[in-house]
Scaffold this active site. Structure first.
Site, PDB file in Angstrom:
ATOM      1  N   LYS A  61       1.569  -5.667 -15.261  1.00 53.33           N
ATOM      2  CA  LYS A  61       2.254  -6.000 -16.508  1.00 53.33           C
ATOM      3  C   LYS A  61       1.616  -7.221 -17.179  1.00 53.33           C
ATOM      4  CE  LYS A  61       6.732  -4.223 -14.937  1.00 53.33           C
ATOM      5  NZ  LYS A  61       8.125  -4.576 -14.575  1.00 53.33           N
ATOM      6  N   ALA A  77       6.573 -10.006 -14.169  1.00 58.85           N
ATOM      7  CA  ALA A  77       7.422 -10.007 -12.979  1.00 58.85           C
ATOM      8  C   ALA A  77       8.038  -8.638 -12.755  1.00 58.85           C
ATOM      9  CB  ALA A  77       8.521 -11.062 -13.097  1.00 58.85           C
ATOM     10  N   ASP A  78       8.394  -8.380 -11.504  1.00 63.28           N
ATOM     11  CA  ASP A  78       9.118  -7.159 -11.162  1.00 63.28           C
ATOM     12  C   ASP A  78       9.952  -7.438  -9.918  1.00 63.28           C
ATOM     13  OD1 ASP A  78       8.851  -4.116 -12.198  1.00 63.28           O
ATOM     14  OD2 ASP A  78       9.467  -4.156 -10.106  1.00 63.28           O
ATOM     15  N   THR A  79      11.125  -6.822  -9.847  1.00 66.82           N
ATOM     16  CA  THR A  79      12.056  -7.077  -8.751  1.00 66.82           C
ATOM     17  C   THR A  79      12.506  -5.773  -8.113  1.00 66.82           C
ATOM     18  OG1 THR A  79      12.892  -9.073  -9.861  1.00 66.82           O
ATOM     19  CG2 THR A  79      14.266  -8.144  -8.122  1.00 66.82           C
TER      20      THR A  79
END
Length: 215
Positions: A61, A77-79
């Site tokens: 991203k 970011a990614d969660t």
């Protein structure tokens, strides 16, 4: 957009995410930034170990936006939620959310957030995965059904929001709270300060160096 989110043709700091939770966390830290969500196809990233997978998503991203704005600093970011080695993303349906919440009930799970900070023109690139342990209370069927009907679970990894109505689900956490919300603010701010992207003013607020230089 509010005034904390800068608008310009060449933004100094970019959040490559449409997440309202990440936007809120950065605004709370006193940052000025632009929001330019990445259109990267997440399905193109192979699912490997949860640590590497979530970091690869964040990197992809950030790189997508950095290629378009090479002079800017970009945060991606990614969660994900992980329990028993299984990755729980966002529920696709009510039964999906119900199954996730029941699997988390009374159990300790991990919340993993991968983040990436980069500036292509300066050839600077940082990425890491931060983990937080979360313990859920034992949920009754009534609690699960009530929470599902609030509709809050449906755009959240693991089908809950610790900062929202889902706060009643969480008995305890071990690690970063903001990481569970969606961005490890401590680690992100440390890198931005180390790289000279941010500085402290005498009024004790943290600000972008870009903002300070123009004031």
């Amino acid at each position: 957009m509010e005034t904390a989110e800068k608008k310009s043709e060449k933004p100094f700091l970019i959040l490559a995410s449409k997440s309202a939770r990440r936007r809120y966390l950065l605004k709370q830290a006193g940052l000025s930034f632009s929001v330019i969500p990445s259109g990267f196809d997440e399905s193109s990233v192979p699912v490997t170990s949860p640590d590497n997978y979530v970091k690869a998503l964040a990197e992809s991203k950030a790189k997508d936006i950095s290629d378009r704005y090479p002079e800017s600093w970009v945060i991606g970011a990614d969660t994900v939620v992980v329990i028993g080695g299984q990755i729980l993303g966002k529920p696709a349906s009510r039964p999906d959310a119900r199954e996730m919440l029941r699997s988390l009930s009374g159990q300790i799970h991990l919340v993993l957030t991968g983040y990436c900070i980069c500036c292509k023109a300066k050839d600077r690139f940082f990425s890491e995965t931060i983990k937080t342990e979360v313990l859920f209370k034992n949920l009754t069927d009534e609690e699960v059904e009530w929470y599902i009907h609030t509709k809050e679970p449906f755009d959240k990894a693991g089908a809950y929001a610790i900062q929202g109505l889902g706060t009643f689900l969480v008995k305890s956490i071990n690690g970063s709270y903001t990481n569970v919300v969606g961005l490890p603010v401590c680690e992100v701010i440390e890198i931005l300060i180390k790289e000279g992207v941010m500085s402290f003013e005498s009024n004790h607020r943290i600000n972008n160096m870009d903002t300070l230089q123009k004031s």
